[in-house]
Design a protein around this motif. Structure first.
Motif, PDB file in Angstrom:
ATOM      1  N   TYR A  46       0.762  -1.173   0.142  1.00  0.00           N
ATOM      2  CA  TYR A  46      -0.054   0.107   0.108  1.00  0.00           C
ATOM      3  C   TYR A  46       0.850   1.343  -0.088  1.00  0.00           C
ATOM      4  O   TYR A  46       1.756   1.337   0.894  1.00  0.00           O
ATOM      5  N   SER A  47       0.466   2.224  -0.805  1.00  0.00           N
ATOM      6  CA  SER A  47       1.290   3.329  -1.006  1.00  0.00           C
ATOM      7  C   SER A  47       0.418   4.439  -0.729  1.00  0.00           C
ATOM      8  O   SER A  47      -0.911   4.569  -1.100  1.00  0.00           O
ATOM      9  N   ASP A  48       0.819   5.471   0.059  1.00  0.00           N
ATOM     10  CA  ASP A  48       0.276   6.687   0.473  1.00  0.00           C
ATOM     11  C   ASP A  48       0.944   7.861   0.581  1.00  0.00           C
ATOM     12  O   ASP A  48       2.372   8.060   1.011  1.00  0.00           O
ATOM     13  N   THR A  49       0.619   8.974  -0.212  1.00  0.00           N
ATOM     14  CA  THR A  49       1.668  10.105  -0.392  1.00  0.00           C
ATOM     15  C   THR A  49       0.548  11.554   0.198  1.00  0.00           C
ATOM     16  O   THR A  49      -0.554  11.552   0.001  1.00  0.00           O
ATOM     17  N   SER A  50       1.485  11.966   1.006  1.00  0.00           N
ATOM     18  CA  SER A  50       1.080  13.363   1.460  1.00  0.00           C
ATOM     19  C   SER A  50       1.782  14.635   0.915  1.00  0.00           C
ATOM     20  O   SER A  50       3.076  14.482   1.095  1.00  0.00           O
ATOM     21  N   SER A  51       1.017  15.316   0.192  1.00  0.00           N
ATOM     22  CA  SER A  51       1.700  16.278  -0.891  1.00  0.00           C
ATOM     23  C   SER A  51       2.412  17.501   0.107  1.00  0.00           C
ATOM     24  O   SER A  51       3.108  18.260  -0.172  1.00  0.00           O
ATOM     25  N   GLN A  52       1.737  17.483   1.350  1.00  0.00           N
ATOM     26  CA  GLN A  52       2.114  18.572   2.286  1.00  0.00           C
ATOM     27  C   GLN A  52       1.873  18.249   3.548  1.00  0.00           C
ATOM     28  O   GLN A  52       0.903  17.822   4.005  1.00  0.00           O
ATOM     29  N   LEU A  53       2.931  18.539   4.617  1.00  0.00           N
ATOM     30  CA  LEU A  53       2.517  18.261   6.033  1.00  0.00           C
ATOM     31  C   LEU A  53       1.996  19.257   6.462  1.00  0.00           C
ATOM     32  O   LEU A  53       2.244  20.611   6.016  1.00  0.00           O
TER      33      LEU A  53
END
Length: 104
Positions: A46-53
């Motif tokens: 499973y891949s999860d990306t947060s473009s901004q913290l």
């Protein structure tokens, strides 16, 4: 001044943390120089990306922020510590069970 110093410090912390990290389970976290963070589970893929913290603040010589999941309204804490390691989720809050160490 103190707030400015904290914000500048957080940007430097994320920029200086760019690279790929792995924990003892084989999960990886990749931090881009722009501040986006991608987490991949070794077992599930499973891949999860947060473009901004978000909602970041300095803590214990490091930096804590929120990681907004791309599949819904939930988030997890992510902690960049002063030793160049990353802790994610409950490990960021409660201890160092699955610490991510830099690979490159």
């Amino acid at each position: 001044y103190e707030i400015c110093a904290c914000l500048v410090g957080s940007e430097m912390c994320i920029r200086d943390s760019a690279g790929t990290y792995q924990n003892d389970l084989g999960d990886t976290i990749t931090v881009s120089p722009s501040g986006s963070v991608t987490r991949v589970g070794a077992e599930s893929g499973y891949s999860d990306t947060s473009s901004q913290l978000f909602n970041g603040f300095a803590q214990d010589g490091g930096y804590v922020a929120g990681f907004a999941h791309n599949d819904g309204p939930t988030s997890d804490p992510i902690f960049f510590d002063s030793n160049g390691q990353i802790r994610f989720g409950s490990d960021a809050i409660y201890g160092r069970m699955h610490v991510y160490n830099k690979l490159d």
